[in-house]
Design an enzyme around this catalytic site. Structure first.
Site, PDB file in Angstrom:
ATOM      1  N   MET B  16      74.178  80.490  18.328  1.00  0.00           N
ATOM      2  CA  MET B  16      75.074  79.372  18.041  1.00  0.00           C
ATOM      3  C   MET B  16      74.515  78.547  16.883  1.00  0.00           C
ATOM      4  SD  MET B  16      77.662  79.442  20.169  1.00  0.00           S
ATOM      5  CE  MET B  16      78.271  77.827  20.669  1.00  0.00           C
ATOM      6  N   CYS B  17      75.387  77.732  16.324  1.00  0.00           N
ATOM      7  CA  CYS B  17      75.036  76.824  15.230  1.00  0.00           C
ATOM      8  C   CYS B  17      73.755  76.074  15.565  1.00  0.00           C
ATOM      9  CB  CYS B  17      76.166  75.818  15.016  1.00  0.00           C
ATOM     10  SG  CYS B  17      75.790  74.476  13.896  1.00  0.00           S
ATOM     11  N   PRO B  18      72.800  75.936  14.666  1.00  0.00           N
ATOM     12  CA  PRO B  18      72.819  76.397  13.267  1.00  0.00           C
ATOM     13  C   PRO B  18      72.109  77.732  13.072  1.00  0.00           C
ATOM     14  CG  PRO B  18      70.957  74.941  13.567  1.00  0.00           C
ATOM     15  CD  PRO B  18      71.572  75.148  14.938  1.00  0.00           C
TER      16      PRO B  18
END
Lengths: 190, 81
Positions: B16-18
């Site tokens: 997931m981000c980042p």
């Protein structure tokens, strides 16, 4: 001695060529602009949920080519403390935005032990969704050469020693941070 | 499926981000300008993050496709300034 004037065949350059060249040169110049390449973030909160934004943003800023400094002050010191795993918690009390598995009256969320239950729940939820842990984000930030600076004044106020903090953490004052921040187009207070 | 062949593959699926851009950054730093980096991701944020990241670093997304839930990007690395 004067340099030979550069002669170009003006007719060979179309307007489109000129526009393209100007755009490329501007792009290169802007990418070299220190302000665009420097970021300064203040991390002032010491709960599990608030530890994420400064670290995620610092990492993302480093990924887009910025030199980033994060200044950890007041409760934000928890994030770079050696025992951050134990110190970073989330409290459902006074946090009406926190989703609960079942609706719960405030009196229940205020019961002893609820802070650690809520903290475990949040860590599990994040892990299930494959969101990085705080430890992973700190490690990645270091690999990206993000500067992690602990506020010396609050380190002293809270009775910490420099050795209480993660390796690689620097110590500095507000003025040292501002000297960095004034060169940055990006300054965030979290 | 794309015909493009990559020099380096970053499989950032499920991250997931980042983290997809962080993984791409680490890979791109070790590459020569002009090489092809393939990034695979499932985080829908990558749809905007990877092109923005590429542009900011002087890289170029030469091809992008969606295979099932996989978001696939082929990026030609640029010259570091």
């Amino acid at each position: 001695m004067t340099a030979e004037p550069v002669t170009t065949d003006q007719s060979a350059l179309t307007e489109d060529d000129v526009r393209r060249i100007v755009k490329e040169e501007l792009g290169t110049a802007l990418r070299k602009d220190t302000g665009m390449r420097t970021g300064a973030i203040v991390a002032s909160k010491g709960t599990l949920d608030w530890a994420y934004p400064p670290l995620i943003l610092a990492n993302a800023a480093a990924a887009v080519g910025m030199q980033v400094s994060v200044f950890f002050t007041f409760y934000g010191l928890n994030i770079v403390h050696k025992e951050f795993e134990r110190k970073l918690k989330v409290d459902p009390v006074g946090n009406p935005a926190m989703p609960m598995p079942v609706p719960m009256p405030d009196l229940v969320t205020a019961m002893p032990g609820m802070v650690s239950v809520a903290s475990r729940m949040m860590k599990k939820k994040f892990a299930d969704k494959k969101v990085s842990s705080i430890g992973e984000l700190i490690e990645t930030a270091r690999e990206m050469d993000v500067r992690l600076i602990a506020c010396q004044m609050t380190v002293d106020v809270f009775g910490y020693e420099q050795s209480d903090f993660l390796d690689g953490v620097e110590f500095g004052g507000a003025a040292a941070f501002m000297a960095e921040a004034r060169k940055s187009n990006l300054t965030l207070f979290v | 499926m794309s015909e493009t062949t990559e020099d380096v593959l970053v499989d950032a699926r499920e991250l997931m981000c980042p983290m997809p851009v962080m993984a791409a950054t680490k890979a791109a730093r070790r590459m020569e300008p002009g090489q092809i980096l393939k990034v695979m991701a499932t985080d829908k944020g990558a749809l905007s993050d990877i092109p923005a990241w590429a542009e900011a670093n002087g890289h170029e997304v030469v091809e992008q496709e969606t295979v099932g839930t996989d978001l696939v990007f082929f990026i030609r690395t640029g010259t570091p300034d």
